[in-house]
Design a protein around this motif. Structure first.
Motif, short mmCIF file in Angstrom:
data_model
loop_
_atom_site.label_atom_id
_atom_site.label_comp_id
_atom_site.label_asym_id
_atom_site.label_seq_id
_atom_site.Cartn_x
_atom_site.Cartn_y
_atom_site.Cartn_z
N ILE A 16 0.93 -0.60 -0.31
CA ILE A 16 0.07 -0.08 -0.14
C ILE A 16 0.64 1.23 -0.05
O ILE A 16 1.66 1.54 0.52
CB ILE A 16 -1.42 0.02 0.57
N PHE A 17 0.46 2.40 -0.94
CA PHE A 17 1.70 3.19 -0.71
C PHE A 17 1.11 4.55 -1.23
O PHE A 17 -1.24 4.03 -1.69
CB PHE A 17 1.83 3.57 -2.70
N GLN A 18 1.39 5.89 -0.08
CA GLN A 18 0.49 6.95 -0.17
C GLN A 18 0.85 8.15 -1.63
O GLN A 18 2.20 7.88 -1.22
CB GLN A 18 0.63 7.46 0.74
N ASN A 19 0.39 8.18 -2.67
CA ASN A 19 0.63 8.44 -3.43
C ASN A 19 0.06 10.27 -3.82
O ASN A 19 -1.07 10.30 -3.45
CB ASN A 19 -0.15 7.54 -4.75
N ILE A 20 1.59 10.85 -4.26
CA ILE A 20 1.08 12.35 -3.83
C ILE A 20 1.28 12.61 -5.65
O ILE A 20 2.78 12.35 -6.26
CB ILE A 20 1.23 12.61 -3.01
N ILE A 21 0.48 12.93 -5.77
CA ILE A 21 1.08 13.95 -7.36
C ILE A 21 0.81 15.30 -7.60
O ILE A 21 -0.16 15.57 -7.64
CB ILE A 21 1.08 12.45 -8.55
N ALA A 22 1.69 16.46 -7.89
CA ALA A 22 1.69 16.98 -7.72
C ALA A 22 1.88 18.63 -9.19
O ALA A 22 3.57 17.74 -9.45
CB ALA A 22 2.40 17.74 -6.44
N PRO A 23 1.89 19.69 -8.80
CA PRO A 23 1.80 19.87 -10.50
C PRO A 23 3.59 20.57 -10.09
O PRO A 23 3.64 21.52 -9.16
CB PRO A 23 0.99 21.13 -10.14
N ILE A 24 4.29 21.32 -10.91
CA ILE A 24 5.47 21.40 -10.51
C ILE A 24 5.61 23.45 -11.35
O ILE A 24 5.31 23.14 -13.08
CB ILE A 24 6.65 21.57 -11.61
N ARG A 25 5.05 24.09 -10.80
CA ARG A 25 4.91 25.73 -11.33
C ARG A 25 5.98 26.42 -10.83
O ARG A 25 6.32 26.15 -10.37
CB ARG A 25 3.59 26.08 -10.36
N VAL A 26 6.02 27.20 -11.98
CA VAL A 26 7.02 27.82 -12.20
C VAL A 26 5.97 29.21 -12.36
O VAL A 26 5.74 29.69 -13.41
CB VAL A 26 8.08 28.23 -14.08
N GLY A 27 5.72 30.22 -11.57
CA GLY A 27 4.88 31.38 -11.22
C GLY A 27 3.60 30.34 -11.42
O GLY A 27 3.67 29.43 -10.70
N ASN A 28 2.52 30.68 -12.58
CA ASN A 28 1.86 30.78 -12.19
C ASN A 28 1.71 29.57 -13.37
O ASN A 28 -0.03 28.76 -13.84
CB ASN A 28 0.38 31.65 -12.61
N GLU A 29 2.09 29.22 -14.08
CA GLU A 29 2.23 27.91 -15.09
C GLU A 29 2.79 26.76 -14.40
O GLU A 29 4.12 26.57 -14.18
CB GLU A 29 3.40 28.70 -16.22
N ILE A 30 2.48 25.62 -15.37
CA ILE A 30 2.58 24.57 -14.95
C ILE A 30 3.45 23.67 -16.29
O ILE A 30 3.11 24.08 -16.63
CB ILE A 30 1.39 23.53 -14.50
N HIS A 31 4.96 23.86 -15.44
CA HIS A 31 5.66 23.13 -16.12
C HIS A 31 5.85 21.92 -15.81
O HIS A 31 6.58 21.01 -16.88
CB HIS A 31 7.39 23.54 -16.24
N GLY A 32 4.86 21.04 -15.55
CA GLY A 32 5.32 19.38 -14.85
C GLY A 32 4.93 19.00 -14.06
O GLY A 32 3.49 19.65 -13.03
N ILE A 33 4.55 17.80 -13.53
CA ILE A 33 4.80 17.49 -12.34
C ILE A 33 5.68 16.31 -11.78
O ILE A 33 6.64 16.59 -11.94
CB ILE A 33 3.41 16.21 -12.61
N LEU A 34 5.28 16.25 -10.29
CA LEU A 34 6.12 15.59 -9.30
C LEU A 34 5.45 14.27 -8.69
O LEU A 34 4.40 14.97 -8.10
CB LEU A 34 6.66 15.91 -8.42
N GLY A 35 6.26 13.20 -8.29
CA GLY A 35 5.23 11.80 -8.37
C GLY A 35 5.67 11.41 -6.88
O GLY A 35 6.79 11.82 -6.93
N LEU A 36 5.35 11.05 -5.85
CA LEU A 36 5.53 10.66 -4.53
C LEU A 36 5.02 9.29 -4.35
O LEU A 36 4.09 9.89 -3.83
CB LEU A 36 6.27 11.13 -3.32
N ASN A 37 5.80 8.17 -4.11
CA ASN A 37 4.79 6.74 -3.56
C ASN A 37 5.67 6.68 -2.43
O ASN A 37 7.18 6.83 -2.27
CB ASN A 37 5.02 5.24 -4.37
#
Length: 191
Positions: free
Chosen positions: A122-143
């Protein structure tokens, strides 16, 4: 073309100033580069030594950063999009859905089950936007593997239910003993 002494002096002064400015700029660039290197080293140490799987993806969902824990579980995914990995169709569906949500600006935080070495984890899965200012440039994920914590919580709940059952049983025994004692006392008084 003839250059006068006055022009030579001006040229020498300008050259000296530019060289000095360039030296200052290089020194400033060197300090900025050192600062960036220090920050990158801190980030890399955090990512590599944390008790979690880590990945970062660009807007096209191509992976550009991962840690050793992720590689141990999934193999290297650098340069790959989710559909180019060796995940199961079920895992791929979770990845794609969560990535889309994070790329839309949402922070996804949920529990997922992945099989590692034949064992469900069982994993706590966290995915969040990578922001530069107000612009989303990608995502990061943690398990974060929470299997042991979940087992401990389940064991505690099982023990709580067991103790509650013992208390209920003992309470019934005491009520029956009290009722029997009261009945005996009434019978003795009536006699």
């Amino acid at each position: 073309m003839m250059i006068s002494m006055r022009d030579w002096t001006g040229l020498a002064l300008a050259t000296a100033l530019l060289a000095g400015a360039g030296g200052l700029a290089r020194a400033a660039d060197g300090a900025a580069e050192s600062e960036l290197l220090a920050r990158e080293s801190l980030l890399r140490a955090t990512v590599d030594n944390g008790p979690f799987e880590f990945r970062a993806r660009d807007r096209e969902e191509r992976s550009f950063m991962e840690n050793a824990n992720l590689v141990a579980h999934w193999g290297s995914i650098l340069g790959l999009c989710p559909e180019e990995t060796t995940t199961t169709p079920e895992e791929l569906a979770i990845w794609r859905s969560n990535n889309r949500r994070a790329l839309a600006g949402e922070i996804v935080d949920e529990e997922v089950v992945y099989v590692i070495d034949g064992e469900p984890r069982i994993f706590q899965n966290i995915i969040a936007p990578i922001r530069v200012g107000n612009e989303i440039h990608g995502i990061l994920g943690l398990n974060i593997d929470i299997s042991e914590r979940r087992r401990a919580e389940d064991d505690l709940e099982e023990y709580r239910v067991h103790l509650e059952s013992l208390v209920d049983s003992r309470t019934r025994d005491l009520i029956e003993a009290r009722d029997a004692a009261e009945a005996a006392s009434r019978a003795k008084s009536a006699f």
